[in-house]
Design an enzyme around this catalytic site. Structure first.
Site, PDB file in Angstrom:
ATOM      1  N   HIS A 173      -4.975   6.978   3.544  1.00  0.00           N
ATOM      2  CA  HIS A 173      -4.915   6.210   4.793  1.00  0.00           C
ATOM      3  C   HIS A 173      -3.968   5.029   4.698  1.00  0.00           C
ATOM      4  O   HIS A 173      -3.414   4.586   5.699  1.00  0.00           O
ATOM      5  CB  HIS A 173      -6.317   5.787   5.228  1.00  0.00           C
ATOM      6  CG  HIS A 173      -7.088   6.941   5.785  1.00  0.00           C
ATOM      7  ND1 HIS A 173      -8.053   7.599   5.078  1.00  0.00           N
ATOM      8  CD2 HIS A 173      -6.951   7.596   6.971  1.00  0.00           C
ATOM      9  CE1 HIS A 173      -8.517   8.597   5.807  1.00  0.00           C
ATOM     10  NE2 HIS A 173      -7.866   8.628   6.955  1.00  0.00           N
ATOM     11  N   ARG A 280      -7.327   7.027  15.803  1.00  0.00           N
ATOM     12  CA  ARG A 280      -8.308   6.793  14.732  1.00  0.00           C
ATOM     13  C   ARG A 280      -9.078   5.514  15.061  1.00  0.00           C
ATOM     14  O   ARG A 280      -8.727   4.429  14.591  1.00  0.00           O
ATOM     15  CB  ARG A 280      -7.608   6.655  13.390  1.00  0.00           C
ATOM     16  CG  ARG A 280      -6.957   7.942  12.864  1.00  0.00           C
ATOM     17  CD  ARG A 280      -6.314   7.702  11.502  1.00  0.00           C
ATOM     18  NE  ARG A 280      -6.048   8.920  10.775  1.00  0.00           N
ATOM     19  CZ  ARG A 280      -4.847   9.517  10.706  1.00  0.00           C
ATOM     20  NH1 ARG A 280      -3.816   9.010  11.326  1.00  0.00           N
ATOM     21  NH2 ARG A 280      -4.688  10.628   9.982  1.00  0.00           N
ATOM     22  N   ARG A 316     -10.883   9.713  18.704  1.00  0.00           N
ATOM     23  CA  ARG A 316     -11.822  10.241  17.715  1.00  0.00           C
ATOM     24  C   ARG A 316     -12.897   9.199  17.464  1.00  0.00           C
ATOM     25  O   ARG A 316     -12.589   8.016  17.291  1.00  0.00           O
ATOM     26  CB  ARG A 316     -11.086  10.544  16.404  1.00  0.00           C
ATOM     27  CG  ARG A 316     -12.025  11.046  15.332  1.00  0.00           C
ATOM     28  CD  ARG A 316     -11.292  11.451  14.085  1.00  0.00           C
ATOM     29  NE  ARG A 316     -10.802  10.310  13.341  1.00  0.00           N
ATOM     30  CZ  ARG A 316     -10.070  10.419  12.240  1.00  0.00           C
ATOM     31  NH1 ARG A 316      -9.713  11.605  11.789  1.00  0.00           N
ATOM     32  NH2 ARG A 316      -9.663   9.356  11.593  1.00  0.00           N
ATOM     33  N   GLU A 415     -11.926  19.973   9.548  1.00  0.00           N
ATOM     34  CA  GLU A 415     -11.373  19.386   8.328  1.00  0.00           C
ATOM     35  C   GLU A 415     -12.274  19.596   7.115  1.00  0.00           C
ATOM     36  O   GLU A 415     -12.007  19.100   6.033  1.00  0.00           O
ATOM     37  CB  GLU A 415     -11.072  17.902   8.530  1.00  0.00           C
ATOM     38  CG  GLU A 415     -12.201  17.077   9.100  1.00  0.00           C
ATOM     39  CD  GLU A 415     -11.790  15.629   9.395  1.00  0.00           C
ATOM     40  OE1 GLU A 415     -10.738  15.177   8.926  1.00  0.00           O
ATOM     41  OE2 GLU A 415     -12.562  14.949  10.100  1.00  0.00           O
ATOM     42  N   ASN A 438      -5.356  16.770   6.219  1.00  0.00           N
ATOM     43  CA  ASN A 438      -5.459  15.821   5.106  1.00  0.00           C
ATOM     44  C   ASN A 438      -6.783  16.029   4.383  1.00  0.00           C
ATOM     45  O   ASN A 438      -6.846  16.103   3.153  1.00  0.00           O
ATOM     46  CB  ASN A 438      -5.378  14.378   5.617  1.00  0.00           C
ATOM     47  CG  ASN A 438      -4.132  14.137   6.435  1.00  0.00           C
ATOM     48  OD1 ASN A 438      -3.153  14.854   6.272  1.00  0.00           O
ATOM     49  ND2 ASN A 438      -4.170  13.158   7.318  1.00  0.00           N
ATOM     50  N   ASP A 439      -7.840  16.130   5.177  1.00  0.00           N
ATOM     51  CA  ASP A 439      -9.145  16.373   4.565  1.00  0.00           C
ATOM     52  C   ASP A 439      -9.368  17.849   4.259  1.00  0.00           C
ATOM     53  O   ASP A 439      -9.983  18.186   3.249  1.00  0.00           O
ATOM     54  CB  ASP A 439     -10.263  15.869   5.486  1.00  0.00           C
ATOM     55  CG  ASP A 439     -10.449  14.369   5.330  1.00  0.00           C
ATOM     56  OD1 ASP A 439     -10.483  13.907   4.174  1.00  0.00           O
ATOM     57  OD2 ASP A 439     -10.525  13.667   6.343  1.00  0.00           O
ATOM     58  N   ARG A 449      -7.470  12.982  -1.942  1.00  0.00           N
ATOM     59  CA  ARG A 449      -6.172  12.735  -1.320  1.00  0.00           C
ATOM     60  C   ARG A 449      -5.580  11.378  -1.685  1.00  0.00           C
ATOM     61  O   ARG A 449      -4.401  11.127  -1.451  1.00  0.00           O
ATOM     62  CB  ARG A 449      -6.298  12.859   0.210  1.00  0.00           C
ATOM     63  CG  ARG A 449      -7.278  11.898   0.819  1.00  0.00           C
ATOM     64  CD  ARG A 449      -7.651  12.298   2.229  1.00  0.00           C
ATOM     65  NE  ARG A 449      -6.838  11.638   3.226  1.00  0.00           N
ATOM     66  CZ  ARG A 449      -7.108  11.620   4.527  1.00  0.00           C
ATOM     67  NH1 ARG A 449      -8.181  12.239   4.981  1.00  0.00           N
ATOM     68  NH2 ARG A 449      -6.343  11.005   5.372  1.00  0.00           N
ATOM     69  N   CYS A 486      -3.724  17.567  13.588  1.00  0.00           N
ATOM     70  CA  CYS A 486      -3.368  16.147  13.534  1.00  0.00           C
ATOM     71  C   CYS A 486      -3.270  15.647  12.099  1.00  0.00           C
ATOM     72  O   CYS A 486      -3.152  14.453  11.865  1.00  0.00           O
ATOM     73  CB  CYS A 486      -4.338  15.313  14.350  1.00  0.00           C
ATOM     74  SG  CYS A 486      -6.048  15.508  13.835  1.00  0.00           S
TER      75      CYS A 486
HETATM   76  C1  PEP Z   1      -7.149  14.640   8.562  1.00  0.00           C
HETATM   77  O1  PEP Z   1      -8.098  14.618   7.783  1.00  0.00           O
HETATM   78  O2  PEP Z   1      -6.200  15.448   8.477  1.00  0.00           O
HETATM   79  C2  PEP Z   1      -7.081  13.656   9.656  1.00  0.00           C
HETATM   80  C3  PEP Z   1      -6.148  13.740  10.579  1.00  0.00           C
HETATM   81  O3  PEP Z   1      -7.987  12.629   9.655  1.00  0.00           O
HETATM   82  P1  PEP Z   1      -7.866  11.374   8.672  1.00  0.00           P
HETATM   83  O4  PEP Z   1      -6.503  11.442   8.021  1.00  0.00           O
HETATM   84  O5  PEP Z   1      -8.039  10.148   9.471  1.00  0.00           O
HETATM   85  O6  PEP Z   1      -8.974  11.608   7.710  1.00  0.00           O
HETATM   86 MG    MG Z   2      -9.853  13.449   8.209  1.00  0.00          MG
END
Ligand code: PEP
Ligand code: MG
Length: 561
Positions: A173, A280, A316, A415, A438-439, A449, A486
């Protein structure tokens, strides 16, 4: 500027005799705050698990009030004339050593408690230093072992020219926020950031990941030229802003932006995004101070929705936990925060907080095209609970006579691998899916990550990831709902071609990546993208896919402008 934030690195410096009282006051305040923390934890443990679970915290409170502790700390302070962090650290070391030397296993176990309470005091003592990031008053390249997302929110960003960090990966993040704020950043240096000293000149190339310390005049000149070229390129790409994301053979997709704070809407529009695919909202909660009230959330969401006009805005609900720690919510440290009390799990257990957020979004929905999205859904029961909460929030708005869009679309992030595997079960319950790679990658490949040591394993083209993404798109379409992505994967031009070919309907990414992906979509036919995706589905590793795409797309798609 070097931010010394590595936990075990305790600052040690001399203080003047005239500063003794102020130093002692600092300690008293820190102990007071540590007691508040422990008291709150004890109350919750008793409330949720029963009286006996409060005992451990009671013993910590006794330790924090122990006159011997206070006396020996004061004595060391006055005799050594050293700063309080160092004294507390030394005190803890001495006690731990003494306890470890004893034969009694029960007493040996007390070392954990000593660590715990001294770490709490140290955290409060050192918090002031981290927070001084808000007071930055001249241009700096910020060099740190690890900046937290909350640091990124708290700092005076207008003074930060670049960030260099030992920890972190591309999808952490902190990296996401750096992109949102358009601050060049190189993360995951794994130790070399520490070698940079205060006052040195540093070049940070966020595109290539290069960091040059004390460059010679020729290198400086070369980077000045690169900077000028980048500015020209941005100028060219900005010509795409008003054009649709349409393939050569006429298929339209949507390219939207991810935002973290409401002030980003200007950048979103400038970069030609067709909406906000992910707001977010948790970053409103990471601002210093108290968690935002329903009214201040209502105002923030309304501002974003209005700024976007008739373009859709997907908000979200709170995704806290993991690496996003909100001090006010007192989510205590967990052994496995990424698998713990995060996102929807947290919201479902804090009804008041969740209801106030849902009402704020519902009420703001009348200002434009708003949508609601739940993060980290892992199964149908969790989803049903979230949907029931939404109905309750709607009922309360009706009771209060507050208007909202009755048919506000509701979607979920996909995710967690379990959700991807049962996308067919979840799809009929919602209006859209958004894949959070990402998750999804983190949980599918079991790779943290934010951990630079395993960052090489965060592979978007791992066949398991590609197959899961395909399944989610297919299951969404079979149920007649659109599927978006996303996660950061959507912002990679090579991946964009594959995702287009797999049938993805919407792409959402940091605003700065929008022009590149739009150009990619406009430079290829959908039929060809489908052929590329079909080839990729036959390949057996991330590396093979990378090589295949590099060759196949070489003449049309560029990853670096
Ligand atoms: C993800 O997990 O890909 C996502 C978009 O949410 P975040 O990066 O805020 O966990
Ligand atoms: Mg996520």
């Amino acid at each position: 500027m070097f931010l010394d934030d590595e936990e075990p690195t305790i600052p040690r410096y001399a203080i003047a005799e005239s500063e003794l009282d102020a130093e002692w006051d600092r300690f008293v305040v820190a102990v007071g705050k540590a007691k508040d923390d422990v008291g709150a934890l004890r109350d919750r443990a008793v409330r949720e698990m029963g009286q006996e679970h409060g005992a451990i915290f009671d013993s910590h409170l006794v330790m924090l009030e122990d006159p011997d502790l206070l006396e020996s700390i004061e004595e060391s302070l006055r005799s050594s004339l050293l700063n309080m962090e160092w004294i507390v650290h030394q005190y803890a070391q001495a006690i731990v050593k003494r306890l470890e030397g004893l034969d009694d296993p029960v007493l040996q176990e007390r070392t954990v408690d000593v660590h715990d309470i001294t770490r709490r005091i140290l955290n409060h003592l050192m918090f002031r230093e981290r927070f001084s990031l808000a007071d930055l008053s001249s241009d700096v390249v910020l060099v740190a072992r690890n900046l937290l997302p909350s640091d990124m929110i708290a700092m005076n960003r207008s003074m930060v020219r670049a960030i260099v960090m030992d920890a972190g990966g591309k999808t952490s993040h902190t990296a996401i926020l750096a992109r949102a704020f358009e601050i060049p950043a190189v993360l995951g240096l794994g130790g070399s950031a520490r070698a940079i000293k205060n006052g040195e000149v540093v070049i940070v190339d966020g595109n290539t990941g290069d960091v040059r310390v004390q460059p010679d005049p020729q290198t400086l000149e070369r980077y000045e030229r690169i900077r000028a070229r980048m500015a020209e390129r941005d100028e060219t790409l900005s010509g795409l802003a008003s054009l649709p994301a349409r393939t050569l053979d006429g298929k339209d997709v949507l390219i939207k932006a991810n935002i973290e704070v409401p002030e980003e809407t200007g950048s979103v529009l400038r970069h030609g995004a067709q909406g906000i695919g992910l707001f977010r909202s948790e970053f409103l909660f990471l601002q210093p101070g108290r968690a935002p009230s329903e009214e201040s959330q209502f105002a923030a969401y309304g501002r974003v929705i209005e700024a976007m006009g008739d373009r859709p805005v997907t908000i979200r609900t709170l995704d806290v936990g993991g690496d996003k720690v909100v001090p006010d919510l007192a989510i205590e440290e967990e052994k496995n925060p990424l698998l713990g009390w995060r996102a929807i799990r947290y919201c479902l257990s804090d009804k008041e907080l969740f209801q106030s957020q849902l009402r704020a979004i519902l009420r703001a929905s009348v200002s434009g095209d708003a949508r609601i999205m739940f993060p980290m859904i892992s199964g149908p029961v969790e989803l049903d609970s979230a949907l029931a909460q939404l109905e309750e929030a709607k009922a309360e708005c009706r009771r209060r006579g507050q208007g909202f869009r009755e048919d506000i679309p509701v979607g979920i992030m996909i995710e967690v691998p379990s959700a991807a595997m049962i996308a067919d079960i979840l799809a009929p319950k919602v209006d859209f899916f958004s894949i959070g790679t990402n998750d999804l990658i983190q949980y599918t490949i079991a790779v943290d990550r934010g951990n630079e040591r395993v960052a090489y394993l965060h592979e978007p083209f791992h066949p398991a990831v590609v197959r899961l993404v395909k399944k989610v798109i297919d299951d969404g379409h079979a149920a007649g709902i659109p599927v978006s992505m996303c996660g950061e994967m959507a912002s990679d031009p090579f991946a964009a071609v594959v995702l287009l070919g797999l049938g993805l309907d919407e792409f959402s990414m940091s605003a700065v990546s929008v022009p590149d992906v739009k150009r990619t979509i406009r430079s290829i036919g959908f039929a060809e993208a489908e052929a590329v995706a079909n080839e990729v589905l036959k390949l057996s590793s991330h590396r093979e896919t990378e090589e295949f795409l590099a060759k196949r797309l070489a003449d049309r798609v560029s990853r670096d402008g």
